[in-house]
Design a protein around this motif. Structure first.
Motif, short mmCIF file in Angstrom:
data_model
loop_
_atom_site.label_atom_id
_atom_site.label_comp_id
_atom_site.label_asym_id
_atom_site.label_seq_id
_atom_site.Cartn_x
_atom_site.Cartn_y
_atom_site.Cartn_z
N ALA A 11 0.96 -1.00 -0.05
CA ALA A 11 0.05 -0.05 -0.06
C ALA A 11 0.78 1.30 -0.16
O ALA A 11 0.55 2.21 -0.77
CB ALA A 11 -0.98 0.03 1.13
N GLN B 185 -6.46 -2.92 2.86
CA GLN B 185 -5.33 -2.26 3.46
C GLN B 185 -5.77 -0.76 4.05
O GLN B 185 -4.90 -0.09 4.72
CB GLN B 185 -4.28 -1.85 2.30
CG GLN B 185 -3.90 -3.28 1.95
CD GLN B 185 -2.69 -3.32 0.70
OE1 GLN B 185 -1.53 -2.78 1.09
NE2 GLN B 185 -3.03 -3.32 -0.60
N ARG C 209 -0.95 8.75 2.83
CA ARG C 209 -0.63 7.48 3.42
C ARG C 209 -1.35 7.71 5.06
O ARG C 209 -2.07 6.81 5.61
CB ARG C 209 0.67 7.48 3.96
CG ARG C 209 1.25 6.19 4.80
CD ARG C 209 2.87 6.30 5.22
NE ARG C 209 2.78 7.51 6.03
CZ ARG C 209 4.22 8.37 5.75
NH1 ARG C 209 5.22 8.00 4.97
NH2 ARG C 209 4.18 9.40 6.48
N LEU D 118 -4.19 4.72 5.35
CA LEU D 118 -3.69 3.71 6.03
C LEU D 118 -3.65 3.35 7.47
O LEU D 118 -3.65 4.37 7.94
CB LEU D 118 -2.28 3.47 5.31
CG LEU D 118 -1.99 3.60 3.97
CD1 LEU D 118 -0.58 3.05 3.60
CD2 LEU D 118 -3.01 2.42 3.12
#
Length: 202
Positions: free
Chosen positions: A91, A151, A197, A201
């Protein structure tokens, strides 16, 4: 029998150079003066050609704008990075590649996007083209967001991810950070990768 491609003639080369000069001149004027305020005569003067040549090559301001749009939509390097991002399994690496593709696209063409927005306010045919490009962009973002499924952080589904990616990657954001805040393209790319990110995530 070997198929030998004919070499371009001097006339072909000159035609390509003229076409490029007209497009570059129009792009600069559309950006600095505005689409509506720019005449084809002004484009011709800036390009150093007769206005009849501009009409012969492009037909209208909308014809020039169409070619500028295609130059942004079809960027082999950005497209290749996007495809690589789609097929990357990890990811974080995926988001870095995606951020790089966005940087490449807007570094080359964020001004063209703004020009199209300006033109769409007064030209209905341009408005239709802009909507088509936006739909293509949304579809690409949705496709990318789906590759992150499994993810994503808790509470973030594909629909939320699509909205977040769309917001962070708008050409207006690139313009604000580079043209106004004077970031360079590397800074934007790094910021975008980190922001994606941190937002998406776990």
């Amino acid at each position: 029998m070997v198929d030998v491609k004919e070499r371009p003639t001097l006339r072909d080369e000159r035609a390509r150079v003229t076409r490029r000069r007209i497009a570059d001149a129009a792009r600069a004027l559309f950006w600095s003066r505005g689409y509506g305020a720019t005449t084809l005569q002004a484009v011709a003067d800036e390009a150093g050609v007769a206005v009849q040549t501009v009409y012969a090559v492009y037909g209208s301001k909308a014809g020039i704008l169409h070619e500028l749009r295609d130059s942004v939509v079809r960027q082999p390097e950005a497209d290749a990075l996007f495809e690589e991002a789609l097929h990357e399994d990890k990811a974080e690496a995926k988001l870095k590649l995606f951020a790089q593709s966005i940087r490449r696209r807007w570094e080359f063409g964020h001004d063209v996007v703004a020009i199209h927005g300006d033109a769409a306010a007064t030209d209905a045919s341009v408005r239709v083209e802009v909507e088509q490009v936006l739909e293509r962009r949304r579809a690409g973002i949705d496709r990318f967001a789906r590759t992150l499924e499994g993810q994503l952080a808790p509470g973030i589904d594909v629909a939320h991810a699509t909205a977040i990616i769309d917001a962070l990657t708008l050409p207006e954001v690139y313009a604000e950070l580079t043209d106004v805040a004077h970031w360079d393209a590397d800074e934007f790319e790094g910021w975008l990768a980190r922001s994606l990110r941190n937002q998406l995530l776990a």
